[in-house]
Design an enzyme around this catalytic site. Structure first.
Site, mmCIF file in Angstrom:
data_model
loop_
_atom_site.group_PDB
_atom_site.id
_atom_site.type_symbol
_atom_site.label_atom_id
_atom_site.label_comp_id
_atom_site.label_asym_id
_atom_site.label_seq_id
_atom_site.Cartn_x
_atom_site.Cartn_y
_atom_site.Cartn_z
ATOM 1 N N ASP A 31 -4.567 -1.159 6.587
ATOM 2 C CA ASP A 31 -4.964 -0.628 8.052
ATOM 3 C C ASP A 31 -6.224 -0.448 8.599
ATOM 4 O O ASP A 31 -6.944 -0.350 7.788
ATOM 5 C CB ASP A 31 -4.087 0.837 8.061
ATOM 6 N N ASN A 60 -7.239 -2.507 11.527
ATOM 7 C CA ASN A 60 -7.699 -3.759 12.190
ATOM 8 C C ASN A 60 -7.730 -3.675 13.693
ATOM 9 O O ASN A 60 -8.661 -4.127 14.157
ATOM 10 C CB ASN A 60 -6.445 -4.957 11.852
ATOM 11 N N TRP A 78 -10.946 -1.673 14.152
ATOM 12 C CA TRP A 78 -12.395 -2.637 13.894
ATOM 13 C C TRP A 78 -12.445 -3.423 14.973
ATOM 14 O O TRP A 78 -13.722 -3.375 15.377
ATOM 15 C CB TRP A 78 -11.837 -3.699 12.828
ATOM 16 N N ASN A 118 6.503 -1.458 13.535
ATOM 17 C CA ASN A 118 5.159 -2.219 14.111
ATOM 18 C C ASN A 118 5.937 -3.168 15.366
ATOM 19 O O ASN A 118 5.083 -3.326 16.072
ATOM 20 C CB ASN A 118 4.488 -2.999 13.365
HETATM 21 C C1 IPE Z 1 1.036 0.838 8.296
HETATM 22 O O1 IPE Z 1 0.182 0.921 9.513
HETATM 23 C C2 IPE Z 1 1.788 -0.533 8.440
HETATM 24 C C3 IPE Z 1 0.811 -1.768 7.969
HETATM 25 C C4 IPE Z 1 -0.568 -1.474 7.712
HETATM 26 C C5 IPE Z 1 1.380 -2.731 7.932
HETATM 27 P P1 IPE Z 1 0.240 1.528 11.181
HETATM 28 O O2 IPE Z 1 -0.812 1.531 11.708
HETATM 29 O O3 IPE Z 1 1.670 0.807 11.378
HETATM 30 O O4 IPE Z 1 0.870 2.972 10.610
HETATM 31 P P2 IPE Z 1 0.658 4.387 11.383
HETATM 32 O O5 IPE Z 1 1.408 3.925 12.568
HETATM 33 O O6 IPE Z 1 -0.670 4.717 11.682
HETATM 34 O O7 IPE Z 1 1.193 5.406 10.440
HETATM 35 C C1 IPE Z 2 -2.885 -2.681 10.666
HETATM 36 O O1 IPE Z 2 -3.722 -2.421 11.459
HETATM 37 C C2 IPE Z 2 -2.172 -4.111 10.832
HETATM 38 C C3 IPE Z 2 -0.787 -3.715 11.124
HETATM 39 C C4 IPE Z 2 -0.120 -2.774 11.299
HETATM 40 C C5 IPE Z 2 0.117 -5.133 11.519
HETATM 41 P P1 IPE Z 2 -3.619 -1.613 12.930
HETATM 42 O O2 IPE Z 2 -3.296 -2.730 13.710
HETATM 43 O O3 IPE Z 2 -2.460 -0.478 12.760
HETATM 44 O O4 IPE Z 2 -4.920 -0.881 13.301
HETATM 45 P P2 IPE Z 2 -5.091 0.284 13.671
HETATM 46 O O5 IPE Z 2 -4.655 1.385 12.947
HETATM 47 O O6 IPE Z 2 -4.707 0.159 15.102
HETATM 48 O O7 IPE Z 2 -6.668 0.584 13.887
HETATM 49 MG MG MG Z 3 -2.726 1.355 12.041
#
Ligand code: IPE
Ligand code: IPE
Ligand code: MG
Length: 244
Positions: free
Chosen positions: A21, A23, A26, A69
């Site tokens: 988590d 990305n 970042w 997601n």
């Molecule tokens: C968890 O991250 C899922 C993955 C890393 C694939 P999310 O970004 O979807 O989780 P929440 O929404 O912050 O709980």
């Molecule tokens: C995790 O990073 C990747 C996936 C859930 C696919 P995020 O996309 O959730 O990154 P943040 O939480 O928005 O920073």
């Molecule tokens: Mg996330």
């Protein structure tokens, strides 16, 4: 890779789960579109998977895309699917290299709902690496812990309805056996970067007694040293499983 001193661990987790988590944040911090963060996160995944193999971890599960997601903007979902596609095509090209490293790749999660060409690539990758045993890398794609339990329980209910088993035969072991992870141990350690303190539907059944380790580092910035830090913290945990 810079020179990293690997401590001699007294105990290593048999199975580690990593929630990749952070990305998006970042990328945002750098004024970049979110997908750039996912590209960077995929690089971290590869680096950490290989490093884990080097230090003797046997099994790792990476949470890459959850059943929740899909709520994201279509554009972001498409970008993530494209990154998987490229990773799998590249894994195909790097087959010899991966073979040498002994990496077995497997996917957990619902295949239904994923682009069919991606599913075909996932199957090829699994078949192509199935003989490897140095490390098993599970990638959770379209994975949700509750969905997994629901589907497993449905399959058990069908067996009960057909008379193959009695409802009284249902026990914890049978439920464990109905999950994607039936042939691997429960995760001893779950790592979540990005400063969030939750597990977000990851390995819900399997994590009943997992040690949890959190860090504020965003996944694309996660390094070998962070993994070592988590492992050193794990070593110090007193695991009692309800005993004394
Ligand atoms: C968890 O991250 C899922 C993955 C890393 C694939 P999310 O970004 O979807 O989780 P929440 O929404 O912050 O709980
Ligand atoms: C995790 O990073 C990747 C996936 C859930 C696919 P995020 O996309 O959730 O990154 P943040 O939480 O928005 O920073
Ligand atoms: Mg996330």
């Amino acid at each position: 890779m810079e020179n990293i001193k690997i401590p001699s661990f007294t105990v290593l987790p048999e199975h580690i789960g990593i929630i990749m988590d952070g990305n998006g944040r970042w990328a945002k911090k750098r004024g970049l579109p979110r997908y750039k963060g996912h590209i960077e996160g995929a690089k971290t995944f590869r680096r950490i998977g290989e490093f884990a193999a080097d230090i003797g971890i046997k099994c790792l599960t990476f949470y890459a895309f959850s059943t929740e997601n899909w709520k994201r903007p279509q554009e972001e979902v498409d970008a993530i699917m494209q990154i998987f596609r490229e990773y799998l095509l590249e894994a195909e090209e790097r087959k010899a290299e991966n073979e040498e490293k002994g990496i077995r790749l497997r996917f957990i999660g619902e295949r239904n709902g994923l682009p069919p060409d991606l599913v075909a690539l996932m199957e090829d990758t699994e078949a192509g690496s199935s003989g490897k045993s140095r490390i098993l890398l599970n990638i959770a794609v379209n994975y949700g812990g509750r969905r997994e339990i629901t589907e497993g329980v449905k399959a058990i209910a069908r067996r009960a309805a057909s008379g193959e088993i009695s409802p009284d035969d249902i026990d914890e072991a049978m439920i464990s056996q109905s999950l994607y992870t039936k042939d691997i141990p429960d995760p001893d350690l779950i790592i979540r970067p990005s400063g969030e303190y939750r597990t977000s539907n990851f390995l819900t059944w399997q994590s009943a007694y997992s040690e949890l380790w959190f860090t504020d580092v965003l996944w694309p910035d996660f390094t070998e040293k962070d993994l070592i830090e988590a492992l050193l913290a794990f070593e110090k945990r007193g695991r009692r499983f309800g005993g004394v």
